[in-house]
Design a protein around this motif. Structure first.
Motif, PDB file in Angstrom:
ATOM      1  N   TYR A 184     -65.840  66.162 146.883  1.00 37.57           N
ATOM      2  CA  TYR A 184     -65.375  65.732 145.543  1.00 37.57           C
ATOM      3  C   TYR A 184     -63.918  66.580 145.108  1.00 37.57           C
ATOM      4  N   LYS A 185     -63.643  67.442 145.964  1.00 36.09           N
ATOM      5  CA  LYS A 185     -62.390  68.334 145.795  1.00 36.09           C
ATOM      6  C   LYS A 185     -62.691  69.309 144.557  1.00 36.09           C
ATOM      7  N   ASP A 186     -64.070  69.817 144.485  1.00 31.99           N
ATOM      8  CA  ASP A 186     -64.477  70.416 143.695  1.00 31.99           C
ATOM      9  C   ASP A 186     -64.824  71.894 144.285  1.00 31.99           C
ATOM     10  N   VAL A 187     -63.739  73.044 144.285  1.00 32.92           N
ATOM     11  CA  VAL A 187     -63.824  73.963 145.363  1.00 32.92           C
ATOM     12  C   VAL A 187     -63.711  75.355 144.484  1.00 32.92           C
ATOM     13  N   ASN A 188     -63.177  75.372 143.278  1.00 32.30           N
ATOM     14  CA  ASN A 188     -62.919  76.827 142.674  1.00 32.30           C
ATOM     15  C   ASN A 188     -64.058  77.390 142.128  1.00 32.30           C
ATOM     16  N   ILE A 189     -64.956  76.533 141.725  1.00 34.69           N
ATOM     17  CA  ILE A 189     -66.341  77.266 140.905  1.00 34.69           C
ATOM     18  C   ILE A 189     -67.069  77.581 142.328  1.00 34.69           C
ATOM     19  N   ALA A 190     -67.057  76.838 143.097  1.00 40.71           N
ATOM     20  CA  ALA A 190     -67.829  77.119 144.425  1.00 40.71           C
ATOM     21  C   ALA A 190     -67.327  78.553 145.136  1.00 40.71           C
ATOM     22  N   PHE A 191     -66.183  78.547 145.164  1.00 39.35           N
ATOM     23  CA  PHE A 191     -65.392  79.956 145.347  1.00 39.35           C
ATOM     24  C   PHE A 191     -65.958  81.165 144.702  1.00 39.35           C
ATOM     25  N   ILE A 192     -66.101  81.015 143.416  1.00 37.66           N
ATOM     26  CA  ILE A 192     -66.592  82.218 142.508  1.00 37.66           C
ATOM     27  C   ILE A 192     -68.201  82.416 142.715  1.00 37.66           C
ATOM     28  N   MET A 193     -68.937  81.263 142.921  1.00 32.83           N
ATOM     29  CA  MET A 193     -70.226  81.122 143.378  1.00 32.83           C
ATOM     30  C   MET A 193     -70.551  82.008 144.631  1.00 32.83           C
ATOM     31  N   THR A 194     -69.789  81.635 145.626  1.00 36.11           N
ATOM     32  CA  THR A 194     -70.016  82.464 147.112  1.00 36.11           C
ATOM     33  C   THR A 194     -69.660  83.897 146.973  1.00 36.11           C
ATOM     34  N   LEU A 195     -68.578  84.070 146.099  1.00 36.75           N
ATOM     35  CA  LEU A 195     -68.222  85.537 145.912  1.00 36.75           C
ATOM     36  C   LEU A 195     -69.176  86.371 145.481  1.00 36.75           C
ATOM     37  N   ILE A 196     -69.911  85.962 144.405  1.00 31.14           N
ATOM     38  CA  ILE A 196     -70.938  86.622 143.648  1.00 31.14           C
ATOM     39  C   ILE A 196     -72.204  86.682 144.474  1.00 31.14           C
ATOM     40  N   ALA A 197     -72.305  85.507 145.057  1.00 32.15           N
ATOM     41  CA  ALA A 197     -73.682  85.612 146.101  1.00 32.15           C
ATOM     42  C   ALA A 197     -73.672  86.611 147.164  1.00 32.15           C
ATOM     43  N   TYR A 198     -72.525  86.563 147.801  1.00 32.04           N
ATOM     44  CA  TYR A 198     -72.410  87.298 149.220  1.00 32.04           C
ATOM     45  C   TYR A 198     -72.210  88.930 148.858  1.00 32.04           C
ATOM     46  N   TRP A 199     -71.115  88.904 147.911  1.00 35.67           N
ATOM     47  CA  TRP A 199     -70.706  90.274 147.617  1.00 35.67           C
ATOM     48  C   TRP A 199     -71.540  91.257 146.624  1.00 35.67           C
ATOM     49  N   ALA A 200     -72.033  90.385 145.757  1.00 35.35           N
ATOM     50  CA  ALA A 200     -72.649  91.090 144.445  1.00 35.35           C
ATOM     51  C   ALA A 200     -74.273  90.973 144.885  1.00 35.35           C
ATOM     52  N   ILE A 201     -74.687  90.246 145.436  1.00 33.78           N
ATOM     53  CA  ILE A 201     -76.068  90.250 145.835  1.00 33.78           C
ATOM     54  C   ILE A 201     -76.500  90.515 147.270  1.00 33.78           C
ATOM     55  N   CYS A 202     -75.997  89.812 148.155  1.00 36.47           N
ATOM     56  CA  CYS A 202     -76.529  89.993 149.646  1.00 36.47           C
ATOM     57  C   CYS A 202     -76.167  91.437 150.239  1.00 36.47           C
ATOM     58  N   LEU A 203     -74.731  91.807 150.040  1.00 35.97           N
ATOM     59  CA  LEU A 203     -74.584  93.186 150.781  1.00 35.97           C
ATOM     60  C   LEU A 203     -75.344  94.397 149.837  1.00 35.97           C
ATOM     61  N   PRO A 204     -75.254  94.255 148.708  1.00 40.55           N
ATOM     62  CA  PRO A 204     -76.097  95.364 148.017  1.00 40.55           C
ATOM     63  C   PRO A 204     -77.447  95.519 148.116  1.00 40.55           C
ATOM     64  N   VAL A 205     -78.275  94.382 148.126  1.00 38.76           N
ATOM     65  CA  VAL A 205     -79.742  94.244 148.471  1.00 38.76           C
ATOM     66  C   VAL A 205     -79.773  94.590 149.763  1.00 38.76           C
ATOM     67  N   GLY A 206     -79.155  94.189 150.879  1.00 37.40           N
ATOM     68  CA  GLY A 206     -79.161  94.741 152.230  1.00 37.40           C
ATOM     69  C   GLY A 206     -78.881  95.751 152.399  1.00 37.40           C
ATOM     70  N   TYR A 207     -78.010  96.700 151.773  1.00 42.34           N
ATOM     71  CA  TYR A 207     -77.799  97.898 152.005  1.00 42.34           C
ATOM     72  C   TYR A 207     -78.837  98.824 151.529  1.00 42.34           C
ATOM     73  N   VAL A 208     -79.482  98.587 150.284  1.00 46.35           N
ATOM     74  CA  VAL A 208     -80.523  99.453 149.829  1.00 46.35           C
ATOM     75  C   VAL A 208     -81.684  99.046 150.739  1.00 46.35           C
ATOM     76  N   LEU A 209     -82.030  97.971 150.873  1.00 49.19           N
ATOM     77  CA  LEU A 209     -83.183  97.937 151.824  1.00 49.19           C
ATOM     78  C   LEU A 209     -83.153  98.602 153.206  1.00 49.19           C
ATOM     79  N   ALA A 210     -81.973  98.813 153.809  1.00 50.85           N
ATOM     80  CA  ALA A 210     -81.579  99.186 155.071  1.00 50.85           C
ATOM     81  C   ALA A 210     -81.490 100.702 154.922  1.00 50.85           C
ATOM     82  N   ASN A 211     -81.072 101.448 153.662  1.00 48.23           N
ATOM     83  CA  ASN A 211     -80.991 102.692 153.868  1.00 48.23           C
ATOM     84  C   ASN A 211     -81.985 103.659 152.896  1.00 48.23           C
TER      85      ASN A 211
END
Length: 456
Positions: free
Chosen positions: A384-411
């Motif tokens: 659909y060439k709808d890419v800007n909101i997807a970019f924001i969503m992936t930024l939040i999911a990967y860097w504000a959810i994934c990495l902090p959760v993984g780091y806390v669980l691991a350490n």
């Protein structure tokens, strides 16, 4: 490509495009697989070095090459709109951008690679093969980026088998070069894990040469005169590619860099842990080629239907692809969990590495399903060439959810390195749910099937 009128026809067309793309993707990944397996058979230090080198290279390659893959939905929509005259200009300007981006990466690598590796405080036995692997790989950067533009052009025409044949013809060469350059067989220099980088670079040049030959001499590609003397540089066309491609590239970069950062975090663990993590990641990444291939077909099909203003067809393709991807992920994930010990043994002869790899693979099922959802939902949005909101969503999911959760669980729990796997799964699931919600929203508001001109 052609218009379809029933669900059966749509499913059939997805598979017609999907199967060659899947074989191509598996072939591309096989190059990484050859590097990893042969480096692991050489020794664990070289396997860890290739893992570190790949973790640095993958975010750069996937992020930047995804910018160039914007050629695919643009060209697909041009076909749907019956504006074939614009196709050649888009592809030519995509090639120009590919060369410029490749040169930029090489120059930056000359200045930044050593300082970056120094910051990681790696053992010399790991740092040296990582550095040499990336140096070898750098000789194939420009042909790889140009090839991705040409591959997107071919896919947009619906001729996915052509790319499959080209890639399959290159695999024996890549396997031969890995065998000779890593182990020093048949009189070639013994380069260890670094040999895989040089083998891959030579293979990329071969693939590009064959692709250019086919586009120049075979129909329907030759009719577009992509390699005519007139470069037809167009700032407007470059801007169009970048407008869609940059958010696409950033979304992909955030995903792959997330995995890279996890690998870097794991560098504080033993060589056995690094090798086991990389082996497990390679296994699930290999299976990830299935939803990735579905997503590539999905972007082309949705883009083609949107260009033709058949919004109902575009919607059906979107969700058909998503459901298909998740069902396959469920089946493959179950297989990996059930046979995790046998699969882990493919990557190493060391008992400790096999045991830890099998442990990591327990999480593969939920990981696979979450990854399948997010990649296909994002692919439909790209159609659909709808890419800007997807970019924001992936930024939040990967860097504000994934990495902090993984780091806390691991350490901060007793999970250790396993915590990163759970963090990855949670981040991918968050991305999938967010992107699916966005897809539902634009289909309801911007591309409502009520205005479709489909024959259904």
């Amino acid at each position: 490509m052609k218009q379809t009128f029933t669900l059966r026809e749509k499913t059939k067309l997805i598979f017609i495009l999907l199967v060659p793309i899947l074989i191509t993707q598996l072939g591309m990944f096989s190059m990484v697989l050859f590097n990893t397996i042969m480096s692991g058979k050489y020794n664990s230090s070289d396997l860890a070095g290739v893992a570190i080198g790949s973790s640095i290279w993958n975010p750069i390659f996937t992020g930047l090459s995804t910018i160039l893959l914007a050629v695919s939905p643009i060209v697909a929509q041009r076909f749907g709109e019956k504006k074939e005259e614009d196709v050649s200009a888009v592809v030519k300007n995509g090639v120009i951008l590919a060369i410029l981006i490749g040169i930029m990466v090489i120059i930056l690598g000359m200045f930044l690679l050593n300082p970056f590796l120094d910051q990681m405080n790696l053992e010399n036995a790991v740092r040296e093969p990582a550095y040499n692997y990336l140096v070898g790989l750098s000789f194939g950067i420009i042909p790889l980026f140009v090839y991705n533009v040409l591959r997107s052009f071919i896919y947009a025409l619906g001729k996915t088998r052509v790319v499959m044949v080209i890639l399959l013809s290159a695999l024996p060469l890549n396997l031969f070069l890995n065998y000779t350059l890593i182990f020093g067989n048949l009189g070639f220099p013994e380069l260890g894990g670094a040999g895989g980088g040089y083998a891959t670079a030579v293979t990329f040049w071969f693939i590009l040469g064959v692709t250019i030959f086919i586009i120049k001499t075979k129909e329907p590609f030759a009719a577009f005169h992509v390699f005519s003397r007139s470069l037809q540089f167009s700032l407007a066309k470059c801007k169009e590619i970048l407008k869609i491609g940059v958010p696409m590239g950033l979304s992909t970069f955030f995903e792959t860099s997330m995995f890279a950062v996890v690998t870097i975090f794991l560098s504080q663990y033993s060589v056995t842990t690094i090798a086991a993590y990389q082996s497990a990641l390679n296994i699930v990444s290999f299976l990830y080629m299935i939803p990735t291939s579905i997503s590539m077909a999905l972007t082309v099909l949705v883009g083609y239907e949107v260009g033709a203003r058949r919004y109902k067809d575009a919607k059906i393709y979107s969700w058909l692809g998503i459901y298909l991807s998740m069902i396959i992920a469920l089946v493959t994930g179950l297989c990996i969990v059930l046979f995790r010990d046998e699969v882990a043994g493919i990557y190493s002869d060391e008992a400790a590495v096999i045991s830890l790899t099998a442990h990591f693979l327990i999480y593969a099922l939920f990981f696979q399903i979450s990854d399948a959802l997010q990649v296909t939902a994002q692919a439909a949005l790209r159609g659909y060439k709808d890419v800007n909101i997807a970019f924001i969503m992936t930024l939040i999911a990967y860097w504000a959810i994934c990495l902090p959760v993984g780091y806390v669980l691991a350490n901060f729990t007793e999970m250790g390195a396993t915590g990163y796997w759970l963090g990855l799964t949670i981040g991918l699931l968050a991305a999938g749910l967010g992107l699916s919600s966005r897809l539902l929203y634009i289909q309801k508001t911007k591309y409502n099937p009520q205005v479709s001109v489909s024959g259904e």
